[in-house]
Motif scaffolding. Structure first.
Motif, mmCIF file in Angstrom:
data_model
loop_
_atom_site.group_PDB
_atom_site.id
_atom_site.type_symbol
_atom_site.label_atom_id
_atom_site.label_comp_id
_atom_site.label_asym_id
_atom_site.label_seq_id
_atom_site.Cartn_x
_atom_site.Cartn_y
_atom_site.Cartn_z
ATOM 1 N N VAL A 91 1.046 -5.789 -6.847
ATOM 2 C CA VAL A 91 1.521 -5.479 -5.493
ATOM 3 C C VAL A 91 0.316 -5.107 -4.640
ATOM 4 C CG1 VAL A 91 2.938 -3.943 -4.080
ATOM 5 C CG2 VAL A 91 3.772 -4.692 -6.318
ATOM 6 N N THR A 92 0.159 -5.800 -3.510
ATOM 7 C CA THR A 92 -0.909 -5.498 -2.563
ATOM 8 C C THR A 92 -0.293 -5.278 -1.188
ATOM 9 O OG1 THR A 92 -1.294 -7.771 -1.815
ATOM 10 C CG2 THR A 92 -2.398 -7.079 -3.863
ATOM 11 N N PRO B 233 4.873 -9.484 0.607
ATOM 12 C CA PRO B 233 5.847 -9.450 1.707
ATOM 13 C C PRO B 233 7.146 -8.707 1.403
ATOM 14 C CG PRO B 233 5.909 -11.577 0.610
ATOM 15 C CD PRO B 233 4.788 -10.811 -0.033
ATOM 16 N N ASP B 234 7.454 -8.516 0.140
ATOM 17 C CA ASP B 234 8.774 -7.971 -0.195
ATOM 18 C C ASP B 234 8.694 -6.753 -1.109
ATOM 19 O OD1 ASP B 234 7.804 -9.275 -2.379
ATOM 20 O OD2 ASP B 234 9.698 -10.259 -2.921
ATOM 21 N N GLY C 220 2.364 0.651 1.214
ATOM 22 C CA GLY C 220 3.081 0.628 2.482
ATOM 23 C C GLY C 220 2.134 0.919 3.637
ATOM 24 N N ARG C 221 2.636 0.739 4.854
ATOM 25 C CA ARG C 221 1.801 0.880 6.055
ATOM 26 C C ARG C 221 1.800 2.316 6.583
ATOM 27 N NH1 ARG C 221 -1.526 -3.391 5.946
ATOM 28 N NH2 ARG C 221 -0.361 -5.319 5.611
ATOM 29 N N THR D 126 10.639 1.437 6.985
ATOM 30 C CA THR D 126 9.214 1.341 6.669
ATOM 31 C C THR D 126 8.878 -0.108 6.334
ATOM 32 O OG1 THR D 126 9.413 1.659 4.278
ATOM 33 C CG2 THR D 126 9.403 3.652 5.643
ATOM 34 N N SER D 127 7.634 -0.355 5.951
ATOM 35 C CA SER D 127 7.231 -1.703 5.541
ATOM 36 C C SER D 127 7.690 -2.026 4.124
ATOM 37 C CB SER D 127 5.710 -1.841 5.638
ATOM 38 O OG SER D 127 5.072 -0.884 4.804
ATOM 39 N N ILE D 128 8.312 -1.061 3.434
ATOM 40 C CA ILE D 128 8.835 -1.256 2.081
ATOM 41 C C ILE D 128 10.362 -1.343 2.166
ATOM 42 C CG2 ILE D 128 9.057 -0.201 -0.215
ATOM 43 C CD1 ILE D 128 6.331 1.106 0.265
#
Length: 535
Positions: A173-174, A178-179, A236-237, A369-371
């Motif tokens: 995971v980086t 995207p998901d 996450g961002r 969130t981005s997650i």
């Protein structure tokens, strides 16, 4: 290892943001389980320590949404998300009415109308308050309301270690994945001393701020940036962490932590800041004098302290009517009296203290969130409301509005989300207890010293570079300790604080300008290219 726990709605944190969301989810879904977990007691939150009040357009004859929006945008210094500001300001009064229906008691005047205060940066009186303990009163009302709801489970003394994502299933995971999806959390149950899994359909982070990254802060000891650090580790961002708000007026008591807050509402009622020579100095720095926004007042105090060689300035309350002061600020009066200061006769020594993180976990206007399946609200989130500087008393308002909006979106998603299967147990890296606790406690003191000395109200490129080098060393030492000793809340909090410190410094290094709460003497001009620093 105990059996996995499953819950439909998982809430990490029990402040105003988390409890607002939990109550709404539980009432809407009486057959579903809502679980609120907190690392200490349920009522030990940043909310509890909020003195000033809740900003909201209440007096529509003299105030308006447009004025509140403009005040928020001015304070945010060009970096607010205007759509989010409009949402919070316009939806805020309805959320305040809800908290009143729950039983929150805000002060009223002789006519029975709500007594509206005024604080720095506000153009009108619009602050609802309960004496000088508004946050505590709101927390009380929410907890009382929760007693009426059967399907909310409260779990205390449970420390969240990490968010569970595909990473724990063996996938790479980086930040570009995207998901990325949240399946729940790993927690250290302090009662059993076991690391357990809590699986959830939807998880909300309402973990509060990170004031403990600094030596002097108004935040309680629990404010160690746990949610922000966990999301960063989960790829996450995070955004705008360089904007740390220092409250201008914390009571000066050397060696006392957390610092006792002297609410801005005291200046709203007429208190005046004076330097060691008893000169009123704010008019030299801003036309709004003592009611300028917090970033300006904090820098002015910092400048006066440096100029006069003192560690504090004075807040002069002697001209405020005694009965009015006792009615509005009884706890401040008693606290000052307990250390030998009668505020009607003597001035209060005050100094700035780390108070609020305007950045945090990046969210959209629904708290996503981005997650996937992970929401964030309250101080740990960066919704776009505050921009480069939070307007006073907008934080409790934001927490209620976004607690509600997170609920609305989660409510629309919950039926389509299944529990994850085959989540592995936590893999302990070591079962050895740390030989010396001082390795943890001293590292935290070093971190706080670094952040206070190099990444405070006024910054320079050299200070930021020096801070980063020292944080790198602390990070290396702490990660080695994490790999070779048993997991503990103290060690996890240290890791989280180092991560937060890194994010604050990195954001400050990227921002080649001075804006809002970020003031760098090497980059004093504002850039025409407005941007959020996303890490």
């Amino acid at each position: 290892m105990t059996t996995d726990m499953q819950t439909d709605f998982l809430v990490i944190g029990s402040g105003i943001a988390g409890l607002t969301y939990a109550l709404k989810a539980a009432k809407q879904h009486p057959s579903r389980q809502v679980t609120v977990i907190t690392k200490t007691r349920t009522d030990e939150t940043n909310t509890k320590y909020a003195q000033g009040g809740i900003a909201g357009v209440w007096d529509e004859e003299n105030d308006s949404y447009g004025k509140h929006i403009e005040d928020t945008l001015i304070a945010g210094d060009g970096l607010c998300n205007e759509r989010v500001v409009e949402i919070v300001v316009k939806e805020g009064p309805e959320r305040i009415r809800e908290i009143i229906e729950y039983g929150a008691r805000f002060d009223k005047d002789e006519t029975g109308e709500y007594s509206l205060g005024k604080e720095g940066g506000h153009s009108e009186n619009r602050i609802l308050h309960h004496k000088d303990v508004t946050g505590k009163e709101v927390e009380r009302a929410l907890l009382e309301e929760m007693k009426q709801v059967a399907n909310i489970q409260l779990i205390n003394h449970c420390f969240v270690i990490d968010i569970i994502t595909q990473h724990h299933l063996g996938y790479l995971v980086t930040k570009s994945t995207p998901d990325i999806t949240c399946y729940g959390v790993y927690v250290l149950n302090e009662r059993t001393n076991q690391i357990e899994k809590i699986l959830a359909r939807i998880t909300l982070l309402a973990t509060g701020g990170c004031g403990q990254a600094y030596r002097t802060t108004t935040n309680p000891r629990i404010a160690t940036g746990d949610g922000i650090a966990m999301v960063y580790r989960a790829k996450g961002r995070i955004e705008n962490m360089e904007f740390i708000q220092f409250h201008p007026t914390a009571l000066y008591e050397p060696g006392v932590s957390p610092s006792f807050l002297i609410t801005e509402a005291v200046r709203g009622d007429g208190a005046i800041l004076r330097n060691r020579n008893e000169e009123a100095f704010m008019e030299k720095y801003d036309a709004r004098k003592d009611l300028a926004p917090r970033d300006i007042v904090a820098r002015a105090i910092d400048s006066e302290m440096k100029r006069t060689g003192t560690e504090y300035v004075y807040l002069d309350c002697r001209e405020i009517d005694r009965e009015k002061f006792l009615r509005h600020f009884p706890n401040i009066y008693e606290k000052c009296l307990s250390i030998g200061i009668d505020v009607m006769q003597q001035m209060i020594p005050v100094a700035p203290a780390a108070h609020y993180s305007c950045g945090g976990i990046k969210t959209d206007e629904w708290g996503r969130t981005s997650i996937q399946h992970l929401y964030a609200c309250g101080e740990c989130a960066s919704t776009g409301l505050h921009g480069a500087n939070r307007l006073a008393s907008n934080s409790l308002l934001e927490a209620m509005v976004f607690g509600h909006r997170c609920f609305l979106d989660a409510n629309a998603q919950i039926d389509a989300i299944a529990f994850a299967e085959s989540i592995p147990d936590w893999k302990a890296l070591s079962t050895t207890d740390p030989r010396e606790m001082i390795l943890i406690t001293q590292s935290q003191k070093e971190l706080q010293q670094i952040m206070s000395d190099y990444v405070g109200i006024v910054r320079t490129d050299v200070r930021l570079e020096r801070a980063m080098k020292r944080l790198d060393l602390l990070f290396t030492e702490t990660e080695e300790l994490y790999r070779t000793t048993k997991v503990s809340p103290q060690l996890c909090e240290l890791r989280n604080l180092i991560t937060v410190g890194y994010l604050i410094v990195k954001g400050a290094q990227f921002r080649k300008e001075s804006r809002g709460l970020h003031y760098n003497t090497d980059h004093q001009q504002k850039s025409e290219l407005l941007q959020n620093i996303i890490l």
